[in-house]
Enzyme design. Structure first.
Site, PDB file in Angstrom:
ATOM      1  N   ASN A 153      24.565  58.195 -83.725  1.00  0.00           N
ATOM      2  CA  ASN A 153      25.046  59.147 -82.724  1.00  0.00           C
ATOM      3  C   ASN A 153      26.484  59.584 -82.953  1.00  0.00           C
ATOM      4  O   ASN A 153      26.882  60.659 -82.547  1.00  0.00           O
ATOM      5  CB  ASN A 153      24.893  58.573 -81.303  1.00  0.00           C
ATOM      6  CG  ASN A 153      25.338  57.138 -81.189  1.00  0.00           C
ATOM      7  OD1 ASN A 153      24.958  56.296 -81.999  1.00  0.00           O
ATOM      8  ND2 ASN A 153      26.155  56.846 -80.204  1.00  0.00           N
ATOM      9  N   GLN A 183      18.748  60.413 -81.822  1.00  0.00           N
ATOM     10  CA  GLN A 183      19.587  61.450 -82.437  1.00  0.00           C
ATOM     11  C   GLN A 183      18.942  62.078 -83.665  1.00  0.00           C
ATOM     12  O   GLN A 183      19.545  62.948 -84.307  1.00  0.00           O
ATOM     13  CB  GLN A 183      20.974  60.880 -82.796  1.00  0.00           C
ATOM     14  CG  GLN A 183      21.746  60.352 -81.605  1.00  0.00           C
ATOM     15  CD  GLN A 183      22.255  61.450 -80.660  1.00  0.00           C
ATOM     16  OE1 GLN A 183      22.067  62.653 -80.903  1.00  0.00           O
ATOM     17  NE2 GLN A 183      22.893  61.046 -79.563  1.00  0.00           N
ATOM     18  N   HIS A 205      17.420  64.481 -72.422  1.00  0.00           N
ATOM     19  CA  HIS A 205      18.601  65.347 -72.311  1.00  0.00           C
ATOM     20  C   HIS A 205      19.295  65.583 -73.643  1.00  0.00           C
ATOM     21  O   HIS A 205      20.203  66.408 -73.742  1.00  0.00           O
ATOM     22  CB  HIS A 205      19.576  64.823 -71.233  1.00  0.00           C
ATOM     23  CG  HIS A 205      20.355  63.613 -71.622  1.00  0.00           C
ATOM     24  ND1 HIS A 205      21.678  63.676 -71.975  1.00  0.00           N
ATOM     25  CD2 HIS A 205      20.007  62.308 -71.705  1.00  0.00           C
ATOM     26  CE1 HIS A 205      22.117  62.449 -72.257  1.00  0.00           C
ATOM     27  NE2 HIS A 205      21.119  61.608 -72.096  1.00  0.00           N
ATOM     28  N   CYS A 330      29.316  57.393 -74.294  1.00  0.00           N
ATOM     29  CA  CYS A 330      29.283  56.205 -73.442  1.00  0.00           C
ATOM     30  C   CYS A 330      30.451  55.282 -73.722  1.00  0.00           C
ATOM     31  O   CYS A 330      30.761  54.416 -72.925  1.00  0.00           O
ATOM     32  CB  CYS A 330      27.962  55.466 -73.583  1.00  0.00           C
ATOM     33  SG  CYS A 330      27.600  55.024 -75.242  1.00  0.00           S
TER      34      CYS A 330
HETATM   35  N1  PLP Z   1      20.325  55.770 -78.339  1.00  0.00           N
HETATM   36  C1  PLP Z   1      21.156  56.607 -78.972  1.00  0.00           C
HETATM   37  C2  PLP Z   1      21.193  56.605 -80.468  1.00  0.00           C
HETATM   38  C3  PLP Z   1      21.973  57.464 -78.242  1.00  0.00           C
HETATM   39  O1  PLP Z   1      22.798  58.300 -78.884  1.00  0.00           O
HETATM   40  C4  PLP Z   1      21.922  57.411 -76.825  1.00  0.00           C
HETATM   41  C5  PLP Z   1      22.837  58.259 -76.024  1.00  0.00           C
HETATM   42  O2  PLP Z   1      23.830  58.743 -76.486  1.00  0.00           O
HETATM   43  C6  PLP Z   1      21.031  56.525 -76.210  1.00  0.00           C
HETATM   44  C7  PLP Z   1      20.253  55.716 -76.999  1.00  0.00           C
HETATM   45  C8  PLP Z   1      20.923  56.467 -74.709  1.00  0.00           C
HETATM   46  O3  PLP Z   1      20.328  57.654 -74.234  1.00  0.00           O
HETATM   47  P1  PLP Z   1      20.226  58.000 -72.673  1.00  0.00           P
HETATM   48  O4  PLP Z   1      21.452  58.770 -72.349  1.00  0.00           O
HETATM   49  O5  PLP Z   1      18.985  58.851 -72.574  1.00  0.00           O
HETATM   50  O6  PLP Z   1      20.095  56.748 -71.929  1.00  0.00           O
END
Ligand code: PLP
Length: 399
Positions: A153, A183, A205, A330
């Protein structure tokens, strides 16, 4: 400084892709069909139809088999939790293997499963941005659960899932394998059945749907324990009424994406937008942190601006209508430099100077060129400010 008249330009699509106004309008007209899929009246059954049709398109998007199970969740975080904890309860060996590049919703869960169950949690060693597959033998030996992401990501690097699965099947044939494909979906081909993995995670999303929906796609025949107690929705694997509006939006977003040339079409548009951004940036400013010889998803670039704080650059670009990020959404706002970049070999200082650019597939390539130019101008200004601040002597130094 140039002003951007079309803002904001979303160069932070890995945080969230954004919902198009056309999709919002289209869905507004159908809001009456959002009943409870468990109700037996017509409104409920219309909603059930939407939810079931959407499962089909999700299966085809991730290359799953027709009988594989799509479990709706609130997002990818929940799907990752469901799969990893569920697989840990089913696994025959008490070793969980993942990589140091994973999203926290994988790595933290793997660590917790390890701590709470007395399992050992092993990480595949990194070699720069890559995984050191030569050491796989000793890491994967005796593994019960393996979870590796498809694309990073923060950097966009694509991990060699097919190769990894082949090796794992040889070394630990009984292991349950999960791929967090969040991703990669919609950016590169995803081949759940061909790879032979047991589960894949998707986030709505990140694909142009409303936030509030994700999916755990689980190989037919595997049933995981739900994390929530409640009703018997989702074959008992996830209690709670399904988020029908978000599922509907995902169905429409994926259908539209099929109509616009599928993965190949979207990848080409994204690659053009990323190239335009880099061109707008200019040749002498910013350093790509992932060497160009390594594979990355077509929409992402991790770029370091020596001497410029990425956090300041994010704010400056935002003031001019360009969305970028420092690290992942995050973890931005935390004081820690990105663990992903540190693992890949950047120093703390270098990690703090690195931004993530992740473009959408929208057709206004010129906007992305302009976004690159705006970021370059902001970086130049910040760099000059730092240099002039350093040139001014501090009163403490004079003593
Ligand atoms: N896994 C990856 C590789 C992500 O990039 C993300 C969010 O950035 C997630 C999991 C979590 O996704 P969500 O926002 O739908 O909980």
């Amino acid at each position: 400084m140039q002003q951007n008249n079309f803002f904001p330009i979303n160069c932070d699509a890995n945080a969230t892709f954004g919902v198009s106004s056309e999709l919002v309008q289209e869905l507004a007209a159908e809001a009456g069909s959002w009943g409870n899929p468990s109700s037996i009246h017509q409104s409920g059954q219309r909603a059930r139809g939407i939810v079931e049709e959407a499962r089909e398109i999700v299966r085809s998007t991730v290359g799953a088999g027709h009988r594989d199970t799509v479990v709706w969740t609130s997002g990818a975080t929940e799907a990752n939790n469901l799969i990893i904890r569920g697989f840990a309860r089913l696994a025959r060996h008490s070793v969980i293997v993942t990589s140091p590049f994973e999203h926290p919703s994988v790595i933290e869960v793997a660590r917790q499963v390890g701590e709470q169950s007395g399992w050992s949690c092993r990480l595949i060693p990194a070699r720069g941005h890559e995984l050191d597959l030569d050491s796989l033998g000793e890491i994967v030996e005796g593994a019960g659960v393996i979870s590796v992401m498809l694309a990073n990501n923060e950097t966009g690097y694509i991990y060699p899932i097919a190769e990894l699965v082949q090796a794992v099947r040889r070394i630990a044939p009984g292991a349950l394998i999960h791929v967090d494909a969040v991703q990669g979906i919609g950016r590169i081909p995803v081949k759940m059945a061909d790879w032979g993995v047991d589960a894949v995670t998707l986030s709505g999303h990140k694909l142009g749907a409303f936030p509030g929906v994700g999916a755990a796609i689980i190989r037919a025949g595997i049933v995981v324990d739900g994390e929530l107690l409640g009703g018997n929705q989702e074959s008992g694997m996830r209690a709670g009424t399904q988020p029908v509006p978000a599922i509907h939006s995902l169905h429409r977003a994926l259908s539209r994406f099929e109509e616009m040339g599928g993965v190949a079409g979207r990848a080409a548009r994204m690659a053009a937008n990323r190239a335009a951004f880099l061109e707008g940036l200019g040749p002498d400013i910013g350093v790509l942190t992932v060497p160009p010889a390594l594979p990355t998803v077509p929409n992402t670039a991790s770029i370091r601006f020596p001497g410029v704080s990425a956090d300041y650059l994010v704010v400056a670009a935002d003031l001019h209508g360009v969305l970028i990020s420092s690290g992942s959404a995050c973890s931005s706002g935390t004081q820690r430099p990105s663990p992903v970049l540190i693992t890949a070999g950047l120093s703390e200082q270098e990690a703090r100077e690195t931004i993530r650019v992740s473009v959408t597939d929208s057709c206004d390539v010129e906007n992305f060129w302009r976004a690159g130019q705006i970021v370059a101008e902001c970086a130049g200004r910040l760099c000059r400010m730092v240099k002039s601040a350093q040139a001014e002597k501090s009163p403490f130094e004079e003593r």
